[in-house]
Motif scaffolding. Structure first.
Motif, PDB file in Angstrom:
ATOM      1  N   SER A 135     -72.704   6.757 -49.773  1.00 60.80           N
ATOM      2  CA  SER A 135     -73.451   7.842 -50.413  1.00 60.80           C
ATOM      3  C   SER A 135     -74.891   7.445 -50.729  1.00 60.80           C
ATOM      4  CB  SER A 135     -72.748   8.276 -51.707  1.00 60.80           C
ATOM      5  OG  SER A 135     -71.619   9.066 -51.434  1.00 60.80           O
ATOM      6  N   LEU A 136     -75.735   8.465 -50.791  1.00 60.90           N
ATOM      7  CA  LEU A 136     -77.129   8.340 -51.193  1.00 60.90           C
ATOM      8  C   LEU A 136     -77.368   9.208 -52.424  1.00 60.90           C
ATOM      9  CD1 LEU A 136     -78.759   8.935 -47.674  1.00 60.90           C
ATOM     10  CD2 LEU A 136     -78.200   6.720 -48.689  1.00 60.90           C
ATOM     11  N   GLU A 137     -78.325   8.814 -53.235  1.00 64.48           N
ATOM     12  CA  GLU A 137     -78.753   9.682 -54.333  1.00 64.48           C
ATOM     13  C   GLU A 137     -79.782  10.645 -53.755  1.00 64.48           C
ATOM     14  OE1 GLU A 137     -77.267   9.755 -57.036  1.00 64.48           O
ATOM     15  OE2 GLU A 137     -76.360   7.774 -57.332  1.00 64.48           O
ATOM     16  N   HIS A 138     -79.466  11.941 -53.765  1.00 66.19           N
ATOM     17  CA  HIS A 138     -80.325  12.901 -53.067  1.00 66.19           C
ATOM     18  C   HIS A 138     -80.215  14.279 -53.690  1.00 66.19           C
ATOM     19  CE1 HIS A 138     -82.299  14.955 -49.696  1.00 66.19           C
ATOM     20  NE2 HIS A 138     -81.309  15.838 -49.744  1.00 66.19           N
ATOM     21  N   GLY A 139     -81.360  14.828 -54.103  1.00 69.84           N
ATOM     22  CA  GLY A 139     -81.445  16.227 -54.503  1.00 69.84           C
ATOM     23  C   GLY A 139     -80.595  16.606 -55.703  1.00 69.84           C
ATOM     24  N   ASN A 140     -80.546  17.917 -55.958  1.00 68.01           N
ATOM     25  CA  ASN A 140     -79.792  18.462 -57.074  1.00 68.01           C
ATOM     26  C   ASN A 140     -78.366  18.793 -56.667  1.00 68.01           C
ATOM     27  OD1 ASN A 140     -82.070  18.442 -58.826  1.00 68.01           O
ATOM     28  ND2 ASN A 140     -82.799  20.334 -57.887  1.00 68.01           N
ATOM     29  N   VAL A 141     -77.459  18.748 -57.635  1.00 72.69           N
ATOM     30  CA  VAL A 141     -76.054  19.057 -57.382  1.00 72.69           C
ATOM     31  C   VAL A 141     -75.869  20.566 -57.353  1.00 72.69           C
ATOM     32  CG1 VAL A 141     -73.690  18.686 -58.173  1.00 72.69           C
ATOM     33  CG2 VAL A 141     -75.433  16.951 -58.607  1.00 72.69           C
ATOM     34  N   GLN A 142     -75.028  21.054 -56.442  1.00 70.20           N
ATOM     35  CA  GLN A 142     -74.745  22.473 -56.373  1.00 70.20           C
ATOM     36  C   GLN A 142     -73.990  22.928 -57.625  1.00 70.20           C
ATOM     37  OE1 GLN A 142     -73.200  23.952 -52.586  1.00 70.20           O
ATOM     38  NE2 GLN A 142     -73.697  22.004 -51.632  1.00 70.20           N
ATOM     39  N   PRO A 143     -74.136  24.196 -58.005  1.00 67.53           N
ATOM     40  CA  PRO A 143     -73.421  24.721 -59.174  1.00 67.53           C
ATOM     41  C   PRO A 143     -71.911  24.578 -59.010  1.00 67.53           C
ATOM     42  CG  PRO A 143     -75.119  26.262 -58.457  1.00 67.53           C
ATOM     43  CD  PRO A 143     -75.026  25.201 -57.393  1.00 67.53           C
ATOM     44  N   ASN A 144     -71.225  24.349 -60.135  1.00 66.03           N
ATOM     45  CA  ASN A 144     -69.750  24.247 -60.171  1.00 66.03           C
ATOM     46  C   ASN A 144     -69.202  23.030 -59.428  1.00 66.03           C
ATOM     47  OD1 ASN A 144     -69.630  26.779 -61.578  1.00 66.03           O
ATOM     48  ND2 ASN A 144     -69.882  27.813 -59.601  1.00 66.03           N
ATOM     49  N   CYS A 145     -70.061  22.044 -59.159  1.00 70.99           N
ATOM     50  CA  CYS A 145     -69.618  20.808 -58.507  1.00 70.99           C
ATOM     51  C   CYS A 145     -70.028  19.598 -59.354  1.00 70.99           C
ATOM     52  CB  CYS A 145     -70.246  20.653 -57.118  1.00 70.99           C
ATOM     53  SG  CYS A 145     -69.439  21.594 -55.809  1.00 70.99           S
ATOM     54  N   VAL A 146     -69.275  18.529 -59.196  1.00 69.79           N
ATOM     55  CA  VAL A 146     -69.645  17.229 -59.744  1.00 69.79           C
ATOM     56  C   VAL A 146     -70.105  16.374 -58.575  1.00 69.79           C
ATOM     57  CG1 VAL A 146     -68.800  15.151 -60.911  1.00 69.79           C
ATOM     58  CG2 VAL A 146     -67.993  17.406 -61.648  1.00 69.79           C
TER      59      VAL A 146
END
Length: 207
Positions: A135-146
């Motif tokens: 995994s990479l740290e990238h962007g914002n998380v989508q709603p309703n997801c962890v």
């Protein structure tokens, strides 16, 4: 994204890490789940506070076709019952890409939907293939997801020496699901999902 990607360095380090896992002595693993055709083991991960899982089973098909169904591409989303979306963010040469994908809730949604952004790499290994990712740290998380995080993971797929029409598929998975989940719940969910992965894959290959 976490700075410019050095594709060569990233893929080499990832491949070497998976080969190291593949060479781990048998007595370091503990059986987490066993069915008639799949065994899942686990051991403490050296990457985070959870477990590194090993899954192994024989699949009735050639290595190239099996890996085509596993790695990022048009097949994976069609058959993988856990994966609910997949988007190739960046496609590189040499079998590398960056993908964003989401997974369904599990265990009656005790484990809520997760989102991952992974660097993926597929290469030759012995007489077969290795498809691996991290995994990479990238962007914002989508709603309703962890946002979950996959530490180095991968699938070795090699033909059986006495019957190359069958392949030995061995996976190494160490996923930090994050969120406030009891470790026993994570262990049960991971072992079960890995066993189901083989069932779903075999059905897709036979279709």
């Amino acid at each position: 994204m976490e700075g410019p990607l050095d594709i060569s360095s990233k893929s080499t380090k990832l491949q070497n890490t998976l080969i190291q896992y593949h060479c781990t002595k048998e007595d370091e693993w503990y059986v987490a789940k066993k069915t008639s055709d799949v065994t899942v083991w686990r051991k403490p991960s050296q990457e985070f506070g959870g477990s590194l899982y090993k899954a192994q089973g024989i699949v009735d098909d050639g290595t190239t076709r099996i890996v085509d169904y596993i790695r990022p591409g048009p097949y994976r989303l069609e058959w993988d019952s856990i994966m609910t979306s997949m988007d190739i963010i960046k496609d590189f040469e040499q079998g590398c890409c960056v993908m964003r994908y989401t997974t369904a809730g599990q265990l009656w949604n005790i484990v809520s939907p997760r989102e991952f952004v992974d660097f993926s790499y597929t290469t030759q290994y012995e007489d077969g293939l290795l498809s691996c990712g991290v995994s990479l740290e990238h962007g914002n998380v989508q709603p309703n997801c962890v946002r979950g995080f996959n530490h180095p993971c991968g699938w070795f797929c090699v033909p059986l020496k006495d019957n190359p029409n069958y392949s030995l598929l061995t996976g190494y998975i160490q996923t930090d699901l994050r969120g406030k989940l009891p470790q026993k719940t994570v262990d049960f969910a991971m072992a079960s999902s890995l066993a189901n992965f083989y069932t779903d894959l075999r059905k897709a290959l036979m279709a």
